[in-house]
Design a protein around this motif. Structure first.
Motif, PDB file in Angstrom:
ATOM      1  N   UNK A 119      11.353  19.325   0.607  1.00  0.00           N
ATOM      2  CA  UNK A 119      11.667  18.482   1.755  1.00  0.00           C
ATOM      3  C   UNK A 119      11.030  17.116   1.504  1.00  0.00           C
ATOM      4  N   UNK A 120      11.837  16.168   1.093  1.00  0.00           N
ATOM      5  CA  UNK A 120      11.343  14.851   0.721  1.00  0.00           C
ATOM      6  C   UNK A 120      11.492  13.906   1.903  1.00  0.00           C
ATOM      7  N   UNK A 121      10.410  13.261   2.268  1.00  0.00           N
ATOM      8  CA  UNK A 121      10.410  12.355   3.413  1.00  0.00           C
ATOM      9  C   UNK A 121       9.630  11.102   3.069  1.00  0.00           C
ATOM     10  N   UNK A 122      10.066   9.978   3.620  1.00  0.00           N
ATOM     11  CA  UNK A 122       9.329   8.731   3.431  1.00  0.00           C
ATOM     12  C   UNK A 122       9.397   7.897   4.702  1.00  0.00           C
ATOM     13  N   UNK A 123       8.299   7.210   4.969  1.00  0.00           N
ATOM     14  CA  UNK A 123       8.210   6.290   6.099  1.00  0.00           C
ATOM     15  C   UNK A 123       7.738   4.943   5.579  1.00  0.00           C
ATOM     16  N   UNK A 124       8.254   3.876   6.162  1.00  0.00           N
ATOM     17  CA  UNK A 124       7.764   2.535   5.862  1.00  0.00           C
ATOM     18  C   UNK A 124       7.252   1.911   7.148  1.00  0.00           C
ATOM     19  N   UNK A 125       6.009   1.430   7.080  1.00  0.00           N
ATOM     20  CA  UNK A 125       5.373   0.757   8.206  1.00  0.00           C
ATOM     21  C   UNK A 125       5.166  -0.719   7.859  1.00  0.00           C
ATOM     22  N   UNK A 126       5.137  -1.551   8.872  1.00  0.00           N
ATOM     23  CA  UNK A 126       4.804  -2.958   8.635  1.00  0.00           C
ATOM     24  C   UNK A 126       4.003  -3.502   9.805  1.00  0.00           C
ATOM     25  N   UNK A 127       3.244  -4.539   9.524  1.00  0.00           N
ATOM     26  CA  UNK A 127       2.497  -5.223  10.591  1.00  0.00           C
ATOM     27  C   UNK A 127       3.470  -5.807  11.605  1.00  0.00           C
ATOM     28  N   UNK A 181      -8.304  -3.263   8.691  1.00  0.00           N
ATOM     29  CA  UNK A 181      -9.515  -2.620   9.192  1.00  0.00           C
ATOM     30  C   UNK A 181     -10.084  -1.565   8.242  1.00  0.00           C
ATOM     31  N   UNK A 182      -9.784  -1.698   6.960  1.00  0.00           N
ATOM     32  CA  UNK A 182     -10.174  -0.654   6.016  1.00  0.00           C
ATOM     33  C   UNK A 182     -11.483  -0.947   5.292  1.00  0.00           C
ATOM     34  N   UNK A 183     -12.202  -1.956   5.716  1.00  0.00           N
ATOM     35  CA  UNK A 183     -13.521  -2.222   5.141  1.00  0.00           C
ATOM     36  C   UNK A 183     -13.465  -2.573   3.669  1.00  0.00           C
ATOM     37  N   UNK A 184     -14.363  -1.980   2.881  1.00  0.00           N
ATOM     38  CA  UNK A 184     -14.468  -2.326   1.470  1.00  0.00           C
ATOM     39  C   UNK A 184     -13.213  -1.967   0.678  1.00  0.00           C
ATOM     40  N   UNK A 185     -12.459  -1.005   1.160  1.00  0.00           N
ATOM     41  CA  UNK A 185     -11.261  -0.597   0.431  1.00  0.00           C
ATOM     42  C   UNK A 185     -10.008  -1.371   0.873  1.00  0.00           C
ATOM     43  N   UNK A 186     -10.173  -2.348   1.739  1.00  0.00           N
ATOM     44  CA  UNK A 186      -9.039  -3.102   2.266  1.00  0.00           C
ATOM     45  C   UNK A 186      -8.247  -3.780   1.147  1.00  0.00           C
ATOM     46  N   UNK A 187      -6.928  -3.601   1.198  1.00  0.00           N
ATOM     47  CA  UNK A 187      -6.033  -4.274   0.258  1.00  0.00           C
ATOM     48  C   UNK A 187      -5.695  -5.645   0.850  1.00  0.00           C
ATOM     49  N   UNK A 188      -6.014  -6.733   0.138  1.00  0.00           N
ATOM     50  CA  UNK A 188      -5.801  -8.071   0.707  1.00  0.00           C
ATOM     51  C   UNK A 188      -4.335  -8.317   1.070  1.00  0.00           C
ATOM     52  N   UNK A 189      -4.139  -8.914   2.241  1.00  0.00           N
ATOM     53  CA  UNK A 189      -2.819  -9.377   2.683  1.00  0.00           C
ATOM     54  C   UNK A 189      -1.793  -8.239   2.776  1.00  0.00           C
ATOM     55  N   UNK A 190      -2.238  -7.044   3.110  1.00  0.00           N
ATOM     56  CA  UNK A 190      -1.312  -5.916   3.225  1.00  0.00           C
ATOM     57  C   UNK A 190      -0.408  -6.106   4.435  1.00  0.00           C
ATOM     58  N   UNK A 191       0.884  -6.081   4.200  1.00  0.00           N
ATOM     59  CA  UNK A 191       1.873  -6.253   5.265  1.00  0.00           C
ATOM     60  C   UNK A 191       2.839  -5.074   5.372  1.00  0.00           C
ATOM     61  N   UNK A 192       3.037  -4.358   4.278  1.00  0.00           N
ATOM     62  CA  UNK A 192       3.985  -3.246   4.249  1.00  0.00           C
ATOM     63  C   UNK A 192       3.335  -2.046   3.580  1.00  0.00           C
ATOM     64  N   UNK A 248       0.861  -1.179   0.000  1.00  0.00           N
ATOM     65  CA  UNK A 248       0.000   0.000   0.000  1.00  0.00           C
ATOM     66  C   UNK A 248       0.899   1.231   0.000  1.00  0.00           C
ATOM     67  N   UNK A 249       0.627   2.166  -0.896  1.00  0.00           N
ATOM     68  CA  UNK A 249       1.439   3.372  -1.009  1.00  0.00           C
ATOM     69  C   UNK A 249       0.563   4.596  -0.778  1.00  0.00           C
ATOM     70  N   UNK A 250       0.986   5.449   0.138  1.00  0.00           N
ATOM     71  CA  UNK A 250       0.290   6.710   0.399  1.00  0.00           C
ATOM     72  C   UNK A 250       1.227   7.845  -0.009  1.00  0.00           C
ATOM     73  N   UNK A 251       0.747   8.743  -0.861  1.00  0.00           N
ATOM     74  CA  UNK A 251       1.550   9.846  -1.382  1.00  0.00           C
ATOM     75  C   UNK A 251       0.879  11.165  -1.032  1.00  0.00           C
ATOM     76  N   UNK A 252       1.636  12.063  -0.439  1.00  0.00           N
ATOM     77  CA  UNK A 252       1.113  13.406  -0.164  1.00  0.00           C
ATOM     78  C   UNK A 252       0.672  14.027  -1.484  1.00  0.00           C
ATOM     79  N   UNK A 253      -0.575  14.469  -1.545  1.00  0.00           N
ATOM     80  CA  UNK A 253      -1.163  14.836  -2.827  1.00  0.00           C
ATOM     81  C   UNK A 253      -2.015  16.101  -2.727  1.00  0.00           C
TER      82      UNK A 253
END
Length: 394
Positions: A383-391, A362-373, A291-296
């Motif tokens: 100012x470029x910043x990135x974070x990586x989260x994991x289960x 816990x994202x309901x209908x928009x849940x990405x199956x088997x999301x781990x990262x 799953x990728x989230x980009x400031x937009x």
């Protein structure tokens, strides 16, 4: 230079255990009718209460507070009924970084990151001579000699140059808005949930050519809160936790108040540096991101980030967009709550909450199956910043 060994000591030591958000869609409807629901502190308090409920902690368990930029940390602490020993002020991604550093250094053990903003009902100006305090506060007002006194004008100029260099078409850029609206339609808390097709996008008026109406972010009221603590304490809570695995940061400061970093480099040098740092620390790469989230704040952020962080070759974002890869069912889901364009404009804070919800399933209908990262990427004023989260159990 960043020290990889010191950064490695932070990997998976910090956990986000609670998230809370206000009722964006409901509050937007009230604002449109001229019925003010709350102020920035009220929205922040709603999100904070929900974040505590989410993780099962109480106010007395919190010993650190980081307030978003629309509220003062001293006053926010009073409103929330807190008497913390350590407090600070930061935007979304810096709040996560500061909390991680504070906890790792032993300054605090459990930090609340709380944001509230009544930008719509307060009539906050994001363009013009007096935009949020003028040039004393916002770097983009330095572009006034060119007649560019709004972020929309800046990003329109950037989009024009980027299209000229890469061949990105308006139809391809429009797929950013279309994909994010498709996710927003699956999110009951999203502000914009009506259908949006590419023909709707192309028939919408230019606001500042080549950016059309749907390339611009929303302006809505709301609040977001995150509860951050040690991985050890998170494990004792017996609830789903999400770990911070990677941090990347690189500023592009040379000529920052001129047009060169945007128009010549598209911030790619800073993106490459931040990418190398975050992926090395996390022991992962673009192919590992579910799953990728980009400031937009504007749609053009998305193709720049896709190329800068190696999700496609330079100049290859258009093909990725045209394939529908970013929307529901696509191979690279981006901004799965609807992003700033259709979900809610919480200045990057909502993206952090969405990372957590996706990784906890816990994202309901928009849940990405088997999301781990999950990865978050932002480039704002160089100012470029990135974070990586994991289960935690991944």
């Amino acid at each position: 230079m960043p020290d990889p060994q010191r950064l490695a000591a932070l990997r998976d030591e910090i956990a986000i255990v609670g998230v809370g958000e206000s009722d964006y869609s409901q509050d937007y409807a009230l604002a449109r009718r001229g019925e003010r629901y709350s102020d920035a502190y009220g929205y922040a308090a709603t999100a904070f209460r929900r974040a505590l409920d989410d993780c099962g902690l109480t106010r007395d368990d919190i010993d650190g507070l980081i307030a978003g930029p629309a509220t003062a940390s001293e006053r926010l602490g009073e409103v929330l009924g807190m008497d913390v020993r350590w407090a600070d002020q930061a935007d979304a991604v810096q709040a996560v970084l500061k909390a991680a550093i504070a906890i790792h250094a032993g300054v605090a053990e459990c930090v609340a990151l709380v944001y509230g903003n009544d930008q719509r009902t307060a009539g906050t100006a994001y363009g013009g001579r007096d935009a949020m305090g003028g040039e004393r506060h916002l770097a983009y007002t330095y572009y006034a000699p060119w007649g560019l006194t709004s972020q929309g004008a800046l990003y329109a100029l950037l989009a024009n140059r980027y299209q000229a260099v890469t061949g990105l078409t308006e139809r391809e850029l429009g797929q950013v808005a279309v994909a994010q609206r498709a996710f927003a339609r699956l999110n009951p808390n999203a502000v914009m949930r009506g259908p949006l097709h590419i023909d709707d996008y192309l028939s919408a008026p230019y606001i500042c050519e080549p950016l059309r109406l749907y390339d611009y972010c929303l302006v809505n009221d709301g609040g977001v809160a995150l509860i951050v603590t040690t991985a050890e304490r998170a494990a004792r809570l017996g609830r789903p936790a999400v770990l911070l695995s990677g941090i990347g940061r690189a500023d592009h400061n040379r000529d920052a108040t001129s047009l060169r970093p945007r128009l010549v480099d598209f911030y790619r040098p800073a993106q490459r540096t931040a990418a190398e740092q975050v992926y090395t620390m996390a022991g992962a790469g673009p192919s590992d991101v579910d799953v990728l989230q980009i400031y937009d704040s504007f749609s053009v952020h998305v193709p720049l980030a896709l190329e800068g962080f190696g999700f496609c070759p330079q100049g290859g974002a258009g093909e990725l967009l045209a394939d529908g890869a970013l929307g529901p069912g696509g191979r690279l889901p981006v901004n799965t709550a609807g992003g700033h364009l259709s979900g809610s404009y919480m200045q990057g804070w909502g993206h952090q909450a969405e990372c957590v919800r996706q990784l906890r399933g816990e994202a309901g209908e928009r849940q990405i199956p088997h999301a781990r990262t999950a990865q978050y990427v932002s480039d704002v004023a160089g100012k470029v910043t990135s974070l990586i989260y994991r289960r935690a159990d991944a």
